[in-house]
Design a protein around this motif. Structure first.
Motif, PDB file in Angstrom:
ATOM      1  N   ALA A 164       8.459  -4.457 -19.677  1.00 51.15           N
ATOM      2  CA  ALA A 164       7.431  -5.091 -18.854  1.00 51.15           C
ATOM      3  C   ALA A 164       6.039  -4.794 -19.381  1.00 51.15           C
ATOM      4  CB  ALA A 164       7.565  -4.626 -17.412  1.00 51.15           C
ATOM      5  N   ASP A 165       5.866  -4.856 -20.681  1.00 45.84           N
ATOM      6  CA  ASP A 165       4.562  -4.553 -21.275  1.00 45.84           C
ATOM      7  C   ASP A 165       3.496  -5.522 -20.771  1.00 45.84           C
ATOM      8  OD1 ASP A 165       5.672  -2.504 -22.672  1.00 45.84           O
ATOM      9  OD2 ASP A 165       5.927  -3.637 -24.539  1.00 45.84           O
ATOM     10  N   GLY A 166       2.366  -4.972 -20.350  1.00 40.24           N
ATOM     11  CA  GLY A 166       1.232  -5.797 -19.962  1.00 40.24           C
ATOM     12  C   GLY A 166       1.306  -6.387 -18.573  1.00 40.24           C
ATOM     13  N   ILE A 167       2.341  -6.038 -17.785  1.00 40.96           N
ATOM     14  CA  ILE A 167       2.462  -6.577 -16.437  1.00 40.96           C
ATOM     15  C   ILE A 167       1.547  -5.797 -15.497  1.00 40.96           C
ATOM     16  CG2 ILE A 167       4.003  -6.889 -14.457  1.00 40.96           C
ATOM     17  CD1 ILE A 167       4.495  -8.854 -16.681  1.00 40.96           C
ATOM     18  N   GLY A 168       0.661  -6.518 -14.802  1.00 44.03           N
ATOM     19  CA  GLY A 168      -0.259  -5.874 -13.878  1.00 44.03           C
ATOM     20  C   GLY A 168       0.223  -5.965 -12.447  1.00 44.03           C
ATOM     21  N   ARG A 169      -0.728  -6.010 -11.525  1.00 45.39           N
ATOM     22  CA  ARG A 169      -0.414  -6.100 -10.105  1.00 45.39           C
ATOM     23  C   ARG A 169      -0.401  -7.548  -9.653  1.00 45.39           C
ATOM     24  NH1 ARG A 169      -0.420  -1.533  -7.066  1.00 45.39           N
ATOM     25  NH2 ARG A 169       0.991  -2.883  -5.888  1.00 45.39           N
ATOM     26  N   PHE A 170       0.461  -7.826  -8.665  1.00 47.25           N
ATOM     27  CA  PHE A 170       0.571  -9.156  -8.081  1.00 47.25           C
ATOM     28  C   PHE A 170       0.488  -9.021  -6.563  1.00 47.25           C
ATOM     29  CE2 PHE A 170       2.330  -9.515 -12.240  1.00 47.25           C
ATOM     30  CZ  PHE A 170       2.023 -10.797 -12.664  1.00 47.25           C
ATOM     31  N   GLY A 171       0.494 -10.144  -5.881  1.00 49.53           N
ATOM     32  CA  GLY A 171       0.458 -10.124  -4.428  1.00 49.53           C
ATOM     33  C   GLY A 171       1.649  -9.382  -3.857  1.00 49.53           C
ATOM     34  N   GLN A 172       1.479  -8.861  -2.649  1.00 44.55           N
ATOM     35  CA  GLN A 172       2.521  -8.037  -2.040  1.00 44.55           C
ATOM     36  C   GLN A 172       3.832  -8.798  -1.893  1.00 44.55           C
ATOM     37  OE1 GLN A 172       2.288  -6.808   2.205  1.00 44.55           O
ATOM     38  NE2 GLN A 172       2.136  -4.737   1.371  1.00 44.55           N
ATOM     39  N   ASP A 173       3.778 -10.055  -1.438  1.00 46.90           N
ATOM     40  CA  ASP A 173       5.004 -10.840  -1.280  1.00 46.90           C
ATOM     41  C   ASP A 173       5.700 -11.053  -2.613  1.00 46.90           C
ATOM     42  OD1 ASP A 173       4.568 -10.999   1.408  1.00 46.90           O
ATOM     43  OD2 ASP A 173       3.727 -13.035   1.372  1.00 46.90           O
ATOM     44  N   THR A 174       4.917 -11.325  -3.650  1.00 47.10           N
ATOM     45  CA  THR A 174       5.490 -11.550  -4.978  1.00 47.10           C
ATOM     46  C   THR A 174       6.144 -10.285  -5.511  1.00 47.10           C
ATOM     47  OG1 THR A 174       3.854 -13.264  -5.485  1.00 47.10           O
ATOM     48  CG2 THR A 174       4.958 -12.233  -7.351  1.00 47.10           C
ATOM     49  N   GLU A 175       5.449  -9.152  -5.415  1.00 44.72           N
ATOM     50  CA  GLU A 175       6.014  -7.900  -5.917  1.00 44.72           C
ATOM     51  C   GLU A 175       7.271  -7.518  -5.144  1.00 44.72           C
ATOM     52  OE1 GLU A 175       2.235  -5.600  -7.927  1.00 44.72           O
ATOM     53  OE2 GLU A 175       2.940  -4.903  -5.967  1.00 44.72           O
ATOM     54  N   ALA A 176       7.250  -7.702  -3.825  1.00 45.82           N
ATOM     55  CA  ALA A 176       8.430  -7.365  -3.025  1.00 45.82           C
ATOM     56  C   ALA A 176       9.614  -8.246  -3.406  1.00 45.82           C
ATOM     57  CB  ALA A 176       8.114  -7.515  -1.538  1.00 45.82           C
ATOM     58  N   ALA A 177       9.367  -9.547  -3.616  1.00 46.29           N
ATOM     59  CA  ALA A 177      10.460 -10.459  -3.972  1.00 46.29           C
ATOM     60  C   ALA A 177      11.102 -10.057  -5.293  1.00 46.29           C
ATOM     61  CB  ALA A 177       9.933 -11.895  -4.047  1.00 46.29           C
ATOM     62  N   VAL A 178      10.283  -9.794  -6.308  1.00 43.76           N
ATOM     63  CA  VAL A 178      10.824  -9.430  -7.619  1.00 43.76           C
ATOM     64  C   VAL A 178      11.545  -8.086  -7.544  1.00 43.76           C
ATOM     65  CG1 VAL A 178      10.231  -8.875 -10.002  1.00 43.76           C
ATOM     66  CG2 VAL A 178       9.094 -10.770  -8.850  1.00 43.76           C
ATOM     67  N   TYR A 179      10.941  -7.116  -6.871  1.00 47.63           N
ATOM     68  CA  TYR A 179      11.531  -5.777  -6.792  1.00 47.63           C
ATOM     69  C   TYR A 179      12.896  -5.820  -6.128  1.00 47.63           C
ATOM     70  CZ  TYR A 179      12.302  -0.950  -5.332  1.00 47.63           C
ATOM     71  OH  TYR A 179      12.867   0.273  -5.107  1.00 47.63           O
ATOM     72  N   PHE A 180      12.990  -6.429  -4.941  1.00 46.20           N
ATOM     73  CA  PHE A 180      14.254  -6.412  -4.211  1.00 46.20           C
ATOM     74  C   PHE A 180      15.308  -7.303  -4.873  1.00 46.20           C
ATOM     75  CE2 PHE A 180      11.417  -4.908  -0.757  1.00 46.20           C
ATOM     76  CZ  PHE A 180      12.051  -3.686  -0.535  1.00 46.20           C
ATOM     77  N   CYS A 181      14.887  -8.354  -5.557  1.00 41.95           N
ATOM     78  CA  CYS A 181      15.849  -9.160  -6.312  1.00 41.95           C
ATOM     79  C   CYS A 181      16.422  -8.350  -7.482  1.00 41.95           C
ATOM     80  CB  CYS A 181      15.198 -10.435  -6.822  1.00 41.95           C
ATOM     81  SG  CYS A 181      14.950 -11.706  -5.549  1.00 41.95           S
ATOM     82  N   CYS A 182      15.566  -7.647  -8.203  1.00 42.60           N
ATOM     83  CA  CYS A 182      16.046  -6.805  -9.308  1.00 42.60           C
ATOM     84  C   CYS A 182      16.951  -5.694  -8.790  1.00 42.60           C
ATOM     85  CB  CYS A 182      14.866  -6.206 -10.068  1.00 42.60           C
ATOM     86  SG  CYS A 182      13.935  -7.397 -11.067  1.00 42.60           S
ATOM     87  N   LEU A 183      16.599  -5.133  -7.638  1.00 39.02           N
ATOM     88  CA  LEU A 183      17.418  -4.083  -7.041  1.00 39.02           C
ATOM     89  C   LEU A 183      18.802  -4.610  -6.699  1.00 39.02           C
ATOM     90  CD1 LEU A 183      16.320  -1.219  -6.582  1.00 39.02           C
ATOM     91  CD2 LEU A 183      16.191  -1.751  -4.143  1.00 39.02           C
ATOM     92  N   GLU A 184      18.847  -5.811  -6.105  1.00 43.53           N
ATOM     93  CA  GLU A 184      20.131  -6.426  -5.772  1.00 43.53           C
ATOM     94  C   GLU A 184      20.955  -6.675  -7.032  1.00 43.53           C
ATOM     95  OE1 GLU A 184      23.174  -7.844  -3.552  1.00 43.53           O
ATOM     96  OE2 GLU A 184      21.294  -7.175  -2.651  1.00 43.53           O
ATOM     97  N   ALA A 185      20.301  -7.149  -8.084  1.00 44.44           N
ATOM     98  CA  ALA A 185      21.009  -7.402  -9.338  1.00 44.44           C
ATOM     99  C   ALA A 185      21.577  -6.112  -9.918  1.00 44.44           C
ATOM    100  CB  ALA A 185      20.072  -8.072 -10.338  1.00 44.44           C
ATOM    101  N   LEU A 186      20.802  -5.022  -9.893  1.00 43.35           N
ATOM    102  CA  LEU A 186      21.286  -3.738 -10.410  1.00 43.35           C
ATOM    103  C   LEU A 186      22.457  -3.217  -9.586  1.00 43.35           C
ATOM    104  CD1 LEU A 186      17.984  -1.845 -11.320  1.00 43.35           C
ATOM    105  CD2 LEU A 186      19.571  -3.027 -12.861  1.00 43.35           C
TER     106      LEU A 186
END
Length: 279
Positions: A164-186
């Motif tokens: 994730a080189d160069g990835i900064g901060r995003f809106g709370q809804d966006t970060e939560a969606a990506v985080y929990f989707c990745c968690l589900e995938a793992l």
């Protein structure tokens, strides 16, 4: 509806009696609108009502999904605060009382039992903190996606690389969606894939945030395997934000989950941070 100024023909667009708009036609002076043209405009207007209504239904569905996702995330944060302010503080107070009790007695069996109770209370407190972090991890709120995903990768039973080189901060809804989707995938990889490694890749470009979670596991035939509840939840969460999910897999070829959603980076000072449980 009143005629459109300058229009040779103005036909209302209706759906089930509701006025949604109008189709207006203005012709050159030397080319009057013929009866066949008028009929064509009227036919188009009669079909446009259903089209516009369907567009509205799609927007209503997306808004409804977003409300559901927002409600779920708010429930997560409320549970987190309740755990922090309630049960966690009770366990901390219990641990302090047990420590005082251990110093107040000279009875060795009692001291030993109190010591065991102290260990139990410490273990329960740590489990509660882990639960709270899983509900909405402080790292995600404080430091963003990369830190939170790296923390999960370090805990995974399957070795996980985060790119994730160069990835900064995003809106709370966006970060939560990506985080929990990745968690589900793992979690799916750990349960079903029999993989020896996994990889998370994040990319941000032209107002779109993309992420991929891949593994080298056994894979499966997506043509004959229905999407499970976990993947459906991922798809719904992304769709609520205007995103989409794609799953590619085949027997003995691993699985690749790819998703993208609109999301422009935000500066740190505009990133909203809720109250979180101290790590």
């Amino acid at each position: 509806m009143p005629p459109v100024p300058g229009a040779d023909l103005s036909v209302p667009v209706l759906h089930q009696g509701e006025l949604l708009g109008a189709i207006s036609v203005e012709m050159p002076r030397d080319e009057p609108l013929r009866p066949a043209g008028e009929q064509l405009v009227m036919d188009v207007a009669s079909q446009a009502g259903l089209v516009l209504s369907n567009v509205g239904l799609i927007e209503d569905l997306r808004a409804s999904r977003q409300r559901l996702v927002s409600a779920q995330d708010e429930t997560r944060r409320r549970l987190e605060r309740n755990i922090h302010d309630g049960a966690q503080q009770d366990l901390v107070a219990l641990a302090i009382k047990l420590k005082l009790a251990a110093t107040a007695t000279d009875d060795e069996p009692a001291r030993q039992m109190i010591g065991e109770l102290q260990a139990d209370a410490a273990g329960a407190l740590e489990n509660l903190r882990d639960l709270a972090r899983g509900i909405y991890p402080p790292l995600l709120a404080d430091l963003g996606l990369v830190a939170a995903l790296n923390a999960q990768a370090n805990k995974s039973a399957v070795p996980v690389t985060v790119d994730a080189d160069g990835i900064g901060r995003f809106g709370q809804d966006t970060e939560a969606a990506v985080y929990f989707c990745c968690l589900e995938a793992l979690q799916n990889i750990a349960k079903y894939a029999h993989a020896t490694s996994a990889r998370i890749c994040l990319q941000a470009e032209n107002g779109t945030l993309r992420f991929t979670v891949s593994d080298d596991g056994t894979g499966y035939d997506t043509r004959h395997t229905p999407m499970g509840s976990g993947l459906r939840n991922m798809a719904d969460r992304l769709a609520a934000l205007g995103g989409r999910l794609e799953v590619r897999s085949a027997p003995r070829q691993g699985t690749v989950i790819t998703a993208e959603l609109p999301g422009a980076p935000v500066s740190d000072e505009h990133q909203h941070v809720d109250d979180v449980i101290s790590a």
